[in-house]
Design a protein around this motif. Structure first.
Motif, short mmCIF file in Angstrom:
data_model
loop_
_atom_site.label_atom_id
_atom_site.label_comp_id
_atom_site.label_asym_id
_atom_site.label_seq_id
_atom_site.Cartn_x
_atom_site.Cartn_y
_atom_site.Cartn_z
N ARG A 1 -1.13 4.24 -3.92
CA ARG A 1 -1.06 3.08 -4.96
C ARG A 1 -0.74 1.92 -4.08
NH1 ARG A 1 1.13 3.33 -10.84
NH2 ARG A 1 0.54 1.09 -11.24
N ASP A 2 -1.78 0.90 -4.39
CA ASP A 2 -1.69 -0.39 -3.71
C ASP A 2 -1.54 -1.59 -4.62
OD1 ASP A 2 -2.39 0.91 -1.44
OD2 ASP A 2 -4.54 0.74 -1.85
N SER A 3 -0.86 -2.34 -4.20
CA SER A 3 -0.70 -3.88 -4.90
C SER A 3 -1.18 -5.02 -4.03
CB SER A 3 0.82 -4.09 -5.36
OG SER A 3 0.92 -5.13 -6.06
N GLY B 1 -2.43 -9.09 -14.25
CA GLY B 1 -3.96 -9.25 -13.84
C GLY B 1 -4.74 -7.90 -14.01
N TRP B 2 -4.99 -7.11 -13.31
CA TRP B 2 -5.66 -5.68 -13.48
C TRP B 2 -5.12 -4.73 -12.77
CZ3 TRP B 2 -9.98 -5.95 -16.72
CH2 TRP B 2 -10.54 -7.03 -17.09
N THR B 3 -5.41 -3.39 -13.56
CA THR B 3 -5.18 -1.95 -12.66
C THR B 3 -6.42 -1.41 -12.59
OG1 THR B 3 -2.97 -1.95 -13.98
CG2 THR B 3 -3.71 -0.01 -12.79
N SER C 1 -8.51 9.16 -6.62
CA SER C 1 -7.42 8.92 -7.79
C SER C 1 -6.45 7.88 -7.34
CB SER C 1 -6.72 10.35 -7.68
OG SER C 1 -7.66 11.33 -8.35
N GLY C 2 -6.85 6.74 -6.61
CA GLY C 2 -5.98 5.85 -6.12
C GLY C 2 -5.78 4.80 -7.38
N ILE C 3 -4.52 4.10 -7.36
CA ILE C 3 -4.38 3.15 -8.27
C ILE C 3 -3.72 2.04 -7.80
CG2 ILE C 3 -2.87 2.47 -10.28
CD1 ILE C 3 -2.19 5.59 -10.70
N ASP C 4 -4.62 0.86 -7.88
CA ASP C 4 -4.39 -0.38 -7.47
C ASP C 4 -3.96 -1.52 -8.53
OD1 ASP C 4 -5.10 0.64 -5.26
OD2 ASP C 4 -7.08 -0.37 -5.15
N ASP C 5 -3.10 -2.39 -8.26
CA ASP C 5 -2.43 -3.43 -9.11
C ASP C 5 -3.07 -4.68 -8.56
OD1 ASP C 5 -1.05 -1.72 -11.10
OD2 ASP C 5 0.29 -1.43 -9.45
N LEU C 6 -3.63 -5.47 -9.40
CA LEU C 6 -4.24 -6.60 -8.69
C LEU C 6 -3.64 -8.21 -9.54
CD1 LEU C 6 -8.00 -5.54 -8.78
CD2 LEU C 6 -6.29 -5.10 -7.30
N SER D 1 0.99 -1.29 -0.04
CA SER D 1 0.00 0.12 0.07
C SER D 1 0.92 1.22 -0.14
CB SER D 1 -0.82 -0.13 1.27
OG SER D 1 -1.78 1.26 1.14
N GLY D 2 0.83 2.00 -1.16
CA GLY D 2 1.60 3.16 -1.20
C GLY D 2 0.64 4.46 -0.63
#
Length: 432
Positions: free
Chosen positions: A243-245, A272-274, A283-288, A85-86
């Protein structure tokens, strides 16, 4: 700067050497600190670098380690990282590869582990107080001989959530803690090493007093509690700002978002997915990675169309056609059934046994059954000769309604009719 030899005593048992491997094949070493049962706080640039492919693909954490002359790890290595988690979407806001003070204030990341590292190392408390005074810098600089420390005066900056310090441990100490002593006489973390100059006369630490930082950290730590659940039930993550992964398991994993799906943009990635939120969603960005289900304020979507969601779509499509997908409650019931581990053959037997197939078709006789399955799978009325052939097979004992339904559900025509490929991109909407 001096070396810490009491590495298995508090607070230094909770200071960690972090080793990362990146998708471009490079490696790096840095520092971190244990701040929760399964939480390691570090600098975001330690684990995320857009120029090297985004999030580090592998992270090893060695608490209380010595790095010279050989790597000595009294508590072993922790590699079961399942969440990153950023504090910000990207620490390098202007893309120049360097950290200005306004960037350093967001240069924080929380690593979530599947194991209780804090039970072994002890957990350091965090403080969001904006204080000036003597503090201890700790970490693993490359120019040191192991776990190094230095006592210096920390000054909170004006206009940015950072501490400015007139010394630096050096590269490799990034992510290491800025420590002070609390009223209870125990060490507290005030900030995390973010940047420094090449002459080691100045460093910048991301302060936990920064606007919104304490709230972000508390939320991220709380979210990581779910990571300590069993592998059989999967993980339930929560998306937020920054930003989370999220790394799923072999079970059914999900991410929950606070706003409607329309407030997020979903895009497939190589792993996977962004998921990118708009201004409304923060405005968060997650990498799944290996995450099967997404839950938004206006509903849930399943993306495991090659797994249980695919079984649910194929069986429901063969029984009632694609119009049934509009009934999200019905989709959710089928999905729950297959999540419980049932096969397509078992599903076919169940919908017939409980009378759902007969209710949908308008009768339980063989001819009505054949016409309903044909209509559902092919989207047209069954030819008379086809009805005669299949009814003959059913009445002659060559097959059963359940066997015929299971076979029809697995036909390529059924997969095409329910648009299994398209659903894998948009998700299968359901309630549950």
């Amino acid at each position: 700067m001096f070396e810490i030899t009491a590495r298995t005593s508090q607070p230094y048992s909770a200071v960690c050497y972090i080793r990362c491997e990146w998708s471009d094949g490079t490696r790096s070493g840095a520092s971190g600190v244990v701040v929760g049962a399964n939480d390691v706080l570090t600098a975001m640039h330690v684990v995320y670098d857009q120029a090297r492919g985004g999030w580090a693909r592998k992270i090893d954490i060695f608490p209380g380690a010595d790095t010279r002359p050989v790597l000595d790890t009294p508590y072993g290595v922790y590699s079961n990282v399942v969440s990153l988690s950023g504090r910000a979407a990207n620490w390098d806001l202007d893309g120049d590869g360097y950290l200005a003070a306004t960037e350093s204030q967001g240069d924080l990341a929380l690593i979530g582990l599947q194991s209780r590292i804090g039970d072994v190392t002890g957990i350091l408390a965090t403080s969001s107080a904006r204080v000036a005074g003597s503090a201890t810098l700790a970490g693993y600089p490359g120019r040191g001989t192991g776990l190094m420390a230095e006592v210096a005066y920390a000054s909170p900056a004006n206009g940015a959530g950072v501490y400015q310090i007139g010394t630096a441990l050096g590269p490799g100490s990034s992510g290491g803690p800025l420590l002070t002593t609390g009223a209870d006489g125990k060490a507290q973390v005030l900030g995390i090493a973010s940047a420094g100059n090449t002459t080691f006369t100045q460093s910048t630490y991301a302060g936990l007093f920064g606007t919104g930082t304490a709230q972000w950290l508390a939320s991220a730590v709380a979210a990581n509690d779910s990571l300590l659940g069993g592998m059989a039930t999967g993980f339930s993550f929560r998306g937020g700002v920054g930003r989370d992964s999220f790394y799923g398991t072999s079970a059914i994993d999900s991410v929950t978002y606070d706003y409607a799906r329309a407030d997020y943009r979903l895009a497939p990635s190589s792993t996977g997915w962004t998921v990118t939120g708009n201004a409304t969603a923060g405005s968060g960005i997650d990498d799944l990675v290996s995450v099967e289900r997404l839950r938004f304020a206006d509903g849930a979507w399943a993306f495991d169309l090659s797994g249980n969601a695919g079984k649910a779509a194929l069986m429901l499509g063969a029984v009632a056609g694609t119009a049934a997908f509009q009934n999200r409650g019905l989709v959710g019931a089928f999905l729950s059934y297959f999540d419980a581990g049932h096969s397509l053959a078992q599903g076919a037997e169940t919908v017939i046994r409980i009378g759902f197939m007969a209710q949908t078709a308008g009768g339980a006789d063989d001819a009505t059954f054949v016409r309903q399955v044909w209509r559902s799978v092919f989207g047209s009325e069954a030819p008379a000769d086809a009805v005669q052939t299949y009814v003959g097979a059913l009445q002659g004992g060559a097959t059963t309604q359940a066997q015929l339904l299971a076979a029809a559900a697995q036909l390529p025509q059924n997969a095409s009719h329910v648009d299994l490929v398209g659903l894998s991109q948009t998700g299968l909407a359901y309630l549950g």
